[in-house]
Enzyme design. Structure first.
Site, PDB file in Angstrom:
ATOM      1  N   ASP A  67      39.068  35.973  21.600  1.00 54.95           N
ATOM      2  CA  ASP A  67      38.705  35.136  22.743  1.00 54.95           C
ATOM      3  C   ASP A  67      37.207  34.955  22.897  1.00 54.95           C
ATOM      4  O   ASP A  67      36.412  35.620  22.227  1.00 54.95           O
ATOM      5  CB  ASP A  67      39.328  35.712  24.036  1.00 54.95           C
ATOM      6  CG  ASP A  67      39.162  37.228  24.143  1.00 54.95           C
ATOM      7  OD1 ASP A  67      38.346  37.800  23.415  1.00 54.95           O
ATOM      8  OD2 ASP A  67      39.862  37.832  24.973  1.00 54.95           O
ATOM      9  N   ASN A 136      45.829  44.785  33.689  1.00 58.80           N
ATOM     10  CA  ASN A 136      47.030  44.068  34.140  1.00 58.80           C
ATOM     11  C   ASN A 136      47.940  43.719  32.952  1.00 58.80           C
ATOM     12  O   ASN A 136      48.817  42.890  33.070  1.00 58.80           O
ATOM     13  CB  ASN A 136      46.633  42.804  34.918  1.00 58.80           C
ATOM     14  CG  ASN A 136      45.792  41.848  34.075  1.00 58.80           C
ATOM     15  OD1 ASN A 136      45.640  42.043  32.877  1.00 58.80           O
ATOM     16  ND2 ASN A 136      45.267  40.817  34.708  1.00 58.80           N
ATOM     17  N   HIS A 138      46.946  42.383  30.088  1.00 58.39           N
ATOM     18  CA  HIS A 138      46.569  41.236  29.258  1.00 58.39           C
ATOM     19  C   HIS A 138      46.139  41.671  27.858  1.00 58.39           C
ATOM     20  O   HIS A 138      45.651  42.772  27.659  1.00 58.39           O
ATOM     21  CB  HIS A 138      45.531  40.323  29.935  1.00 58.39           C
ATOM     22  CG  HIS A 138      44.131  40.840  30.020  1.00 58.39           C
ATOM     23  ND1 HIS A 138      43.359  40.688  31.149  1.00 58.39           N
ATOM     24  CD2 HIS A 138      43.339  41.474  29.122  1.00 58.39           C
ATOM     25  CE1 HIS A 138      42.164  41.208  30.930  1.00 58.39           C
ATOM     26  NE2 HIS A 138      42.124  41.685  29.712  1.00 58.39           N
ATOM     27  N   GLU A 143      46.670  36.207  30.421  1.00 57.00           N
ATOM     28  CA  GLU A 143      46.837  36.833  31.727  1.00 57.00           C
ATOM     29  C   GLU A 143      48.307  36.799  32.155  1.00 57.00           C
ATOM     30  O   GLU A 143      49.088  35.974  31.668  1.00 57.00           O
ATOM     31  CB  GLU A 143      45.989  36.076  32.755  1.00 57.00           C
ATOM     32  CG  GLU A 143      44.477  36.157  32.506  1.00 57.00           C
ATOM     33  CD  GLU A 143      43.853  37.459  33.002  1.00 57.00           C
ATOM     34  OE1 GLU A 143      44.491  38.524  32.923  1.00 57.00           O
ATOM     35  OE2 GLU A 143      42.700  37.389  33.482  1.00 57.00           O
TER      36      GLU A 143
HETATM   37  C1  GLP Z   1      38.725  42.031  28.260  1.00 57.38           C
HETATM   38  C2  GLP Z   1      39.060  41.371  26.883  1.00 57.38           C
HETATM   39  C3  GLP Z   1      40.259  42.006  26.243  1.00 57.38           C
HETATM   40  C4  GLP Z   1      40.148  43.509  26.373  1.00 57.38           C
HETATM   41  C5  GLP Z   1      40.307  43.880  27.818  1.00 57.38           C
HETATM   42  C6  GLP Z   1      40.173  45.375  28.095  1.00 57.38           C
HETATM   43  O1  GLP Z   1      38.808  41.193  29.347  1.00 57.38           O
HETATM   44  N1  GLP Z   1      39.232  39.949  26.899  1.00 57.38           N
HETATM   45  O2  GLP Z   1      40.354  41.592  24.877  1.00 57.38           O
HETATM   46  O3  GLP Z   1      41.152  44.133  25.640  1.00 57.38           O
HETATM   47  O4  GLP Z   1      39.491  43.119  28.667  1.00 57.38           O
HETATM   48  O5  GLP Z   1      38.849  45.776  28.126  1.00 57.38           O
HETATM   49  P1  GLP Z   1      38.398  47.285  28.100  1.00 57.38           P
HETATM   50  O6  GLP Z   1      38.638  47.759  26.696  1.00 57.38           O
HETATM   51  O7  GLP Z   1      36.948  47.253  28.431  1.00 57.38           O
HETATM   52  O8  GLP Z   1      39.229  48.007  29.093  1.00 57.38           O
END
Ligand code: GLP
Length: 242
Positions: A67, A136, A138, A143
């Site tokens: 992304d 959540n 994702h 989402e």
């Molecule tokens: C972000 C990214 C995801 C990632 C997630 C968790 O928003 N777009 O690809 O897996 O959040 O992030 P973290 O590893 O900092 O908890």
């Protein structure tokens, strides 16, 4: 689905890096699907260390990221391109022309998404997709919703995600409200999937996503249907799972 229990964050990072390394060693011209977020940082650091020792060669590897924020350019230190460059691309011998992310500067969402779908198709799909897990549920920026979206699409980020990502920005108003993300079908078409999860704050969502019902309300739950998923999680993240 294989669950690998790691002692802590460092152990999780090493175990995940081992799986990515094995992929690169077994298929030097593989396509790696890569992820951002704080969780994979240790995994990338471990790969860089092994690269510096001469144990890994990324010269024939292609990467496609999950992304990118809509509206941020590559020089913006909050863009996912910047993140990838900082943690991996600038530190190993990957061919920068073979590292792909959605184009955050493309204002026309349909074009940005169609172009990215084409890139993924042209590289022949993903051999190993690395994923983090949002609070959540994702994956990428898919989402919670009523459907699983198939291909790359533009998403309105949820309040939870905007708040979770606020820590990286000067203020909440600076957090982009939209992003381009690879879709669930594309993720599910990866030949192998590796999920990294760490910390007690993820324990609830780990249980829901990997041991609960499959539902678009928890997008990661769809991974239960993939034939080759490895979840590397530390004890804190697995604390609600027997
Ligand atoms: C972000 C990214 C995801 C990632 C997630 C968790 O928003 N777009 O690809 O897996 O959040 O992030 P973290 O590893 O900092 O908890």
């Amino acid at each position: 689905m294989r669950i690998v229990r790691a002692k802590d964050y460092n152990d999780m990072s090493r175990k995940a890096a081992n799986i990515l390394s094995a992929q690169v060693i077994m298929k030097p011209n593989c396509v790696l699907g890569l992820a951002t977020g704080s969780t994979p940082i240790g995994t990338y650091a471990q790969l860089v260390e092994w690269y510096n020792k001469g144990d890994l060669d990324f010269s024939n590897v292609t990467t496609v990221n999950l992304d990118e924020y809509k509206g941020l350019n590559r020089e913006n230190d909050q863009s996912y391109y910047y993140f990838m460059n900082e943690h991996l691309f600038s530190k190993v011998n990957v061919n920068h022309e073979r590292t792909f992310l959605p184009d955050g500067t493309e204002k026309d969402s349909e074009k940005a998404c169609a172009d990215y779908n084409q890139i993924i198709e042209d590289v022949g799909g993903v051999d190993l997709q690395l994923l983090g897990l949002g609070h959540n549920g994702h994956i990428g920026f898919n989402e919670p919703g009523d459907v699983f979206k198939a291909k790359t699409h533009c998403v309105d980020l949820t309040e939870t995600t905007i708040k979770a990502n606020q820590r990286f920005f000067a203020s909440i108003d600076d957090v982009p409200r939209q992003a381009y993300t690879m879709g669930i079908q594309t993720i599910m078409q990866a030949r192998k999937i590796l999920v990294v999860v760490s910390g007690e704050d993820k324990a609830g969502i780990v249980k829901e996503a990997f041991f609960g019902p499959i539902t678009p309300k928890v997008q990661a739950s769809v991974l239960q249907l993939h034939p080759d998923v490895t979840v590397v999680a530390d004890e804190a993240a697995l604390s609600l799972v027997k």
